[in-house]
Design an enzyme around this catalytic site. Structure first.
Site, PDB file in Angstrom:
ATOM      1  N   ASN A   7       0.873  -1.176   0.000  1.00  0.00           N
ATOM      2  CA  ASN A   7       0.000   0.000   0.000  1.00  0.00           C
ATOM      3  C   ASN A   7       0.908   1.223   0.000  1.00  0.00           C
ATOM      4  O   ASN A   7       1.364   1.679   1.052  1.00  0.00           O
ATOM      5  CB  ASN A   7      -0.895  -0.067   1.248  1.00  0.00           C
ATOM      6  CG  ASN A   7      -1.887   1.064   1.318  1.00  0.00           C
ATOM      7  OD1 ASN A   7      -1.783   2.052   0.592  1.00  0.00           O
ATOM      8  ND2 ASN A   7      -2.852   0.942   2.217  1.00  0.00           N
ATOM      9  N   ARG A  92      -2.271  -1.795  -3.678  1.00  0.00           N
ATOM     10  CA  ARG A  92      -3.337  -0.798  -3.638  1.00  0.00           C
ATOM     11  C   ARG A  92      -3.026   0.274  -4.680  1.00  0.00           C
ATOM     12  O   ARG A  92      -1.926   0.821  -4.717  1.00  0.00           O
ATOM     13  CB  ARG A  92      -3.385  -0.154  -2.263  1.00  0.00           C
ATOM     14  CG  ARG A  92      -4.377   0.979  -2.202  1.00  0.00           C
ATOM     15  CD  ARG A  92      -3.981   1.976  -1.158  1.00  0.00           C
ATOM     16  NE  ARG A  92      -4.928   3.087  -1.138  1.00  0.00           N
ATOM     17  CZ  ARG A  92      -4.645   4.253  -0.597  1.00  0.00           C
ATOM     18  NH1 ARG A  92      -3.461   4.478  -0.062  1.00  0.00           N
ATOM     19  NH2 ARG A  92      -5.543   5.200  -0.598  1.00  0.00           N
ATOM     20  N   HIS A 181     -10.380   5.843  -1.836  1.00  0.00           N
ATOM     21  CA  HIS A 181     -10.495   5.171  -0.533  1.00  0.00           C
ATOM     22  C   HIS A 181     -11.598   4.105  -0.547  1.00  0.00           C
ATOM     23  O   HIS A 181     -12.145   3.753   0.504  1.00  0.00           O
ATOM     24  CB  HIS A 181     -10.864   6.174   0.596  1.00  0.00           C
ATOM     25  CG  HIS A 181      -9.787   7.149   0.927  1.00  0.00           C
ATOM     26  ND1 HIS A 181     -10.079   8.446   1.297  1.00  0.00           N
ATOM     27  CD2 HIS A 181      -8.455   7.038   0.961  1.00  0.00           C
ATOM     28  CE1 HIS A 181      -8.970   9.094   1.545  1.00  0.00           C
ATOM     29  NE2 HIS A 181      -7.957   8.262   1.342  1.00  0.00           N
ATOM     30  N   ARG A 242      -3.762  18.695   1.089  1.00  0.00           N
ATOM     31  CA  ARG A 242      -4.631  18.995  -0.060  1.00  0.00           C
ATOM     32  C   ARG A 242      -5.743  19.959   0.341  1.00  0.00           C
ATOM     33  O   ARG A 242      -6.312  19.822   1.425  1.00  0.00           O
ATOM     34  CB  ARG A 242      -5.256  17.700  -0.594  1.00  0.00           C
ATOM     35  CG  ARG A 242      -4.310  16.910  -1.482  1.00  0.00           C
ATOM     36  CD  ARG A 242      -4.876  15.560  -1.821  1.00  0.00           C
ATOM     37  NE  ARG A 242      -4.323  14.539  -0.950  1.00  0.00           N
ATOM     38  CZ  ARG A 242      -4.738  13.289  -0.895  1.00  0.00           C
ATOM     39  NH1 ARG A 242      -5.728  12.876  -1.662  1.00  0.00           N
ATOM     40  NH2 ARG A 242      -4.177  12.422  -0.081  1.00  0.00           N
ATOM     41  N   GLU A 388      -7.226  -1.958   5.373  1.00  0.00           N
ATOM     42  CA  GLU A 388      -7.159  -2.018   3.917  1.00  0.00           C
ATOM     43  C   GLU A 388      -6.331  -3.189   3.454  1.00  0.00           C
ATOM     44  O   GLU A 388      -6.626  -3.814   2.444  1.00  0.00           O
ATOM     45  CB  GLU A 388      -6.524  -0.735   3.379  1.00  0.00           C
ATOM     46  CG  GLU A 388      -7.466   0.440   3.360  1.00  0.00           C
ATOM     47  CD  GLU A 388      -6.835   1.644   2.699  1.00  0.00           C
ATOM     48  OE1 GLU A 388      -6.049   2.311   3.370  1.00  0.00           O
ATOM     49  OE2 GLU A 388      -7.125   1.882   1.524  1.00  0.00           O
TER      50      GLU A 388
END
Ligand code: AMP
Length: 403
Positions: A7, A92, A181, A242, A388
């Site tokens: 990931n 990922r 996500h 961001r 995840e």
């Protein structure tokens, strides 16, 4: 099946070695703040999971991965002596565009398509692609799968994914909302359904992935019907670095005023804005909370803005769904910060989301999935530990088993 999950983030690398048959995690690796002077990487093996730190100062994310492969082969604690013992690799990948609608085996053709869509997630996809290339070279006979963050959101209806721009931009360039996500939102929704002892198909959920990146999704009957991230992961919430959603006219205004190039403007919005932009100090919520406690007004403003934008997004998805049974909090901030959860839900009680302060603040409950609303809160509030890596391992196993 022994799956190495990779990931790769913009400045982080999370990796696990997972034995999917027994659902066992055999190795955990975490590299953080990669590319900064505080970069660190730790690797831990089961059963003790004692972290060993490695110096990764000056490394890129891809170089951290190369270091991890060395450690996997050389460390006496490692469960493998050779990379050949790994059956599959699950990567990922943030953006899959319209081409990738599900987890995909990476062959030359898929790798070519991945290159074409890099600009959809400029902070993440290029890093993931470099890691995929490194692994293809180091482990040429091991099947690799890409699991896309956008795939879960492919169920959004056109009214949610279309932008009110001239239609030709959708037709010619596929400009639309893709979200991100997705792996985390899907997993959080399922875990919340388990907590509520209800079938996911019967529930309306608002899942909040609040980490360094952040997004909120309306999950109706198990399907994503809208999400805050857009064409790229820049839209939506205020994030670590961001901006999230801003008036698009600001961009051309600044470019004209300061003669910025497209790349410079991209960098400002993706890397210099958000929490970092307001505090001018850190993108990390823990640092910002500490500075706010020390009386730093900009840190306090950043927290106020962050909380307000999360509240507005939850409110808008309450309006978008026909029913809301629970709000689900996950990822770094959502899972770990009782203080921010309290701030967020303080403003949402009138919508029937009523936090139980004690349940919210239980010491030692970090990592435990639980309900933190009062018993008769009309809408429940859940905290779920996002995993995840486990989801990516499962999806990889499913695909590779069919080969
Ligand atoms: P993630 O991207 O999911 O790893 O989340 C990273 C973000 O979670 C960073 O902003 C961290 O500061 C934040 N975070 C992690 N633990 C805590 C905590 N205990 N309190 C507040 N923020 C936290």
């Amino acid at each position: 099946m022994l799956v190495l999950v990779v990931n790769a983030g913009s400045s982080s690398l999370k990796s696990q070695l997972i034995e999917t048959d027994g659902k066992l995690c055999l190795m955990k690796c975490l590299a953080q703040k990669v590319g900064t002077p505080e970069a660190s990487m730790s690797v831990a093996f089961s059963p003790e999971f004692q972290k060993v730190k490695y110096n990764v100062a000056g490394f890129t994310v891809e170089q951290c991965l190369a270091k991890l492969l060395d450690v996997l082969v050389e460390d006496p604690e490692s469960p493998i002596g050779s990379l050949d013992q790994i059956d599959a690799i699950g990567n990922r990948v943030v953006a899959g565009g319209e081409y990738f609608t599900r987890a995909t085996l990476i062959d030359d053709e898929a790798r070519g398509h991945l290159a074409e869509i890099e600009e959809l997630a400029p902070l993440h996809n290029p890093v993931a692609d470099q890691c995929i290339d490194l692994l293809r070279e180091a482990m040429p006979n091991t099947p690799q799968v890409a699991v896309f963050d956008t795939a879960f959101h492919q169920t959004m209806p056109p009214k949610a994914y279309m932008y009110p721009l001239p239609m030709r931009y959708y037709n010619d360039y596929h400009i639309r909302r893709y979200g991100a996500h997705g792996t985390s939102h899907r997993y959080a929704a399922q875990q919340a359904a388990n907590l509520l002892r209800r079938s996911l198909r019967d529930l309306g959920l608002i899942t909040c992935h609040l980490g360094n990146g952040g997004s909120i999704t309306a999950v109706n009957h198990g399907k994503s019907i809208d999400t805050t991230m857009g064409f790229t992961p820049l839209e939506g919430l205020m994030m670590g670095t961001r901006s999230g959603s801003i008036d698009p006219a600001i961009i051309t205004y600044i470019m004209r005023k300061e003669g910025k190039t497209f790349d410079e403007m991209d960098h400002i919005l993706n890397n210099e804005s958000g929490i970092l932009g307001i505090t001018n100090e850190s993108s990390d919520m823990r640092d910002v909370l500490e500075s706010a406690d020390a009386g730093d007004e900009e840190a306090e403003l950043a927290i106020d803005m962050y909380v307000y934008r999360v509240q507005k997004a939850i409110g808008s998805y309450y309006a978008a769904m026909t029913r809301t049974d629970a709000v689900v909090m996950t990822a770094g901030i959502g899972e770990n910060s009782a203080r921010l959860r309290e701030r967020i839900f303080e403003g949402l009680a009138h919508m029937g989301m009523i936090l139980d302060k004690q349940r919210n603040d239980v010491e030692g409950a970090i990592g435990v999935n639980r309900i933190i609303s009062i018993d008769d809160s009309p809408i429940k509030i859940c905290v779920v530990t996002t995993d995840e890596e486990v989801r990516i391992a499962r999806e990889t196993d499913n695909l590779v088993s069919q080969l």
